[in-house]
Design a protein around this motif. Sequence first.
Motif, mmCIF file in Angstrom:
data_model
loop_
_atom_site.group_PDB
_atom_site.id
_atom_site.type_symbol
_atom_site.label_atom_id
_atom_site.label_comp_id
_atom_site.label_asym_id
_atom_site.label_seq_id
_atom_site.Cartn_x
_atom_site.Cartn_y
_atom_site.Cartn_z
ATOM 1 N N ALA A 157 0.589 -1.217 -0.008
ATOM 2 C CA ALA A 157 0.047 -0.091 -0.098
ATOM 3 C C ALA A 157 0.964 1.261 -0.085
ATOM 4 O O ALA A 157 0.422 2.432 -0.404
ATOM 5 C CB ALA A 157 -1.074 -0.096 1.225
ATOM 6 N N LEU A 158 2.154 1.222 0.207
ATOM 7 C CA LEU A 158 3.056 2.222 0.623
ATOM 8 C C LEU A 158 3.736 2.602 -0.746
ATOM 9 O O LEU A 158 4.418 3.550 -1.136
ATOM 10 C CB LEU A 158 4.030 2.166 1.657
ATOM 11 C CG LEU A 158 3.401 2.060 3.022
ATOM 12 C CD1 LEU A 158 4.642 1.573 3.919
ATOM 13 C CD2 LEU A 158 2.940 3.217 3.514
ATOM 14 N N LEU A 159 3.543 1.937 -1.742
ATOM 15 C CA LEU A 159 4.350 1.748 -2.914
ATOM 16 C C LEU A 159 4.125 2.950 -3.774
ATOM 17 O O LEU A 159 4.924 3.644 -4.394
ATOM 18 C CB LEU A 159 4.029 0.503 -4.080
ATOM 19 C CG LEU A 159 4.749 -0.617 -3.346
ATOM 20 C CD1 LEU A 159 4.517 -2.045 -3.971
ATOM 21 C CD2 LEU A 159 6.424 -0.453 -3.609
ATOM 22 N N PRO A 160 2.631 3.381 -4.103
ATOM 23 C CA PRO A 160 2.643 4.691 -4.870
ATOM 24 C C PRO A 160 3.708 6.042 -4.387
ATOM 25 O O PRO A 160 4.159 6.638 -5.116
ATOM 26 C CB PRO A 160 1.282 5.201 -4.653
ATOM 27 C CG PRO A 160 0.486 3.596 -4.396
ATOM 28 C CD PRO A 160 1.579 2.922 -3.523
ATOM 29 N N ASP A 161 3.536 6.056 -2.960
ATOM 30 C CA ASP A 161 4.404 7.296 -2.461
ATOM 31 C C ASP A 161 6.103 6.769 -2.582
ATOM 32 O O ASP A 161 6.729 7.689 -3.005
ATOM 33 C CB ASP A 161 4.231 7.273 -0.928
ATOM 34 C CG ASP A 161 3.008 7.930 -0.538
ATOM 35 O OD1 ASP A 161 2.282 8.732 -1.595
ATOM 36 O OD2 ASP A 161 2.211 7.837 0.544
ATOM 37 N N MET A 162 6.246 5.665 -2.554
ATOM 38 C CA MET A 162 7.625 5.143 -2.661
ATOM 39 C C MET A 162 8.042 5.363 -4.207
ATOM 40 O O MET A 162 9.231 5.995 -4.468
ATOM 41 C CB MET A 162 8.090 3.698 -2.324
ATOM 42 C CG MET A 162 7.851 3.454 -0.961
ATOM 43 S SD MET A 162 8.358 1.669 -0.648
ATOM 44 C CE MET A 162 7.715 1.302 0.927
ATOM 45 N N VAL A 163 7.258 5.103 -5.006
ATOM 46 C CA VAL A 163 7.540 5.337 -6.581
ATOM 47 C C VAL A 163 7.611 6.765 -6.736
ATOM 48 O O VAL A 163 8.520 7.325 -7.612
ATOM 49 C CB VAL A 163 6.457 4.750 -7.270
ATOM 50 C CG1 VAL A 163 6.605 5.092 -8.713
ATOM 51 C CG2 VAL A 163 6.563 3.083 -7.441
ATOM 52 N N GLN A 164 6.698 7.474 -6.356
ATOM 53 C CA GLN A 164 6.924 9.210 -6.266
ATOM 54 C C GLN A 164 8.169 9.662 -5.933
ATOM 55 O O GLN A 164 8.777 10.268 -6.559
ATOM 56 C CB GLN A 164 5.641 9.750 -5.844
ATOM 57 C CG GLN A 164 5.677 11.185 -6.151
ATOM 58 C CD GLN A 164 5.217 11.253 -7.563
ATOM 59 O OE1 GLN A 164 4.641 10.709 -8.269
ATOM 60 N NE2 GLN A 164 5.847 12.532 -8.035
ATOM 61 N N ASP A 165 8.582 9.205 -4.736
ATOM 62 C CA ASP A 165 9.939 9.473 -4.249
ATOM 63 C C ASP A 165 11.124 9.122 -5.119
ATOM 64 O O ASP A 165 12.020 9.944 -5.412
ATOM 65 C CB ASP A 165 10.161 8.903 -2.954
ATOM 66 C CG ASP A 165 9.234 9.769 -1.531
ATOM 67 O OD1 ASP A 165 8.558 10.364 -2.175
ATOM 68 O OD2 ASP A 165 8.955 8.991 -0.565
ATOM 69 N N VAL A 166 11.009 7.821 -5.652
ATOM 70 C CA VAL A 166 11.987 7.637 -6.387
ATOM 71 C C VAL A 166 12.292 8.385 -7.849
ATOM 72 O O VAL A 166 13.086 8.652 -8.567
ATOM 73 C CB VAL A 166 11.872 6.055 -6.758
ATOM 74 C CG1 VAL A 166 12.895 5.491 -7.668
ATOM 75 C CG2 VAL A 166 12.325 5.293 -5.461
ATOM 76 N N LEU A 167 11.016 8.390 -8.425
ATOM 77 C CA LEU A 167 10.757 9.247 -9.785
ATOM 78 C C LEU A 167 11.120 10.485 -9.775
ATOM 79 O O LEU A 167 11.863 11.113 -10.557
ATOM 80 C CB LEU A 167 9.386 9.046 -10.194
ATOM 81 C CG LEU A 167 9.056 7.586 -10.670
ATOM 82 C CD1 LEU A 167 7.544 7.608 -11.316
ATOM 83 C CD2 LEU A 167 10.026 7.023 -11.836
ATOM 84 N N THR A 168 10.872 11.217 -8.492
ATOM 85 C CA THR A 168 11.373 12.580 -8.373
ATOM 86 C C THR A 168 12.667 13.020 -7.896
ATOM 87 O O THR A 168 13.153 13.966 -7.760
ATOM 88 C CB THR A 168 10.408 13.366 -7.481
ATOM 89 O OG1 THR A 168 10.384 12.704 -5.990
ATOM 90 C CG2 THR A 168 9.041 13.353 -8.215
ATOM 91 N N ALA A 169 13.326 11.865 -7.514
ATOM 92 C CA ALA A 169 14.768 11.855 -6.910
ATOM 93 C C ALA A 169 15.744 12.307 -7.932
ATOM 94 O O ALA A 169 15.376 12.244 -9.173
ATOM 95 C CB ALA A 169 15.186 10.534 -6.111
#
Length: 199
Positions: free
Chosen positions: A180-192
């Motif tokens: 369930a936390l993946l959307p936020d993790m993906v967003q963090d990775v993509l914007t890093a």
Amino acid sequence: RGRVTEWIGRHTPEALLNVDIFYDLQPVYGALRLGEALPVAALAAARRSPGYRRLLAEQTAQLQPALNFFGRLKTDEDGRVDLKRGGLLPLVSAARLMALKLGTPATGTAERLRAVGAAGLLGDSDITGLTTAHALLLETILRQQIADLDAGREPGSRIDPASLPHLQRDRLKAALKHVALLPDMVQDVLTAAAPPKDV
């Protein structure tokens, strides 16, 4: 290469699905050098297209874990939980997408997650939680498929949570909470910031 470039540029649901699955390519027969070069070119194309990765992220975010609002397992009318659709698919898709950001050639979900961790884009606890969730989901689905075959049913990914021991149900819920936390993790990775070189 032209077809992959076309898929990345078209941004239609069918094109996104085609190219997303393409990144799991494993050459097994014929001119292997051509088969090995093609994913490298496709990875480079994906790294040059943040818009494409953003659309994949939006598509991935729509894949919801099999948990209800209260954190309980979300069952269907038969009292079963589809762990492929509500667990494995969001995790595999997110790992693939985060690996595209890196340009890593890894094709296994656990390897992709470890590459993201090694690049410093996610913390060790996140990587451990996700790789543990991946292994548990695979194991639970495999056990269900064996039970289905033993019962003369078509093997599938829909498990009966009532048949699981209490501890295993708790572990499954914990795994899906990581998913369930993946959307936020993906967003963090993509914007890093992009890593300095391919991983």
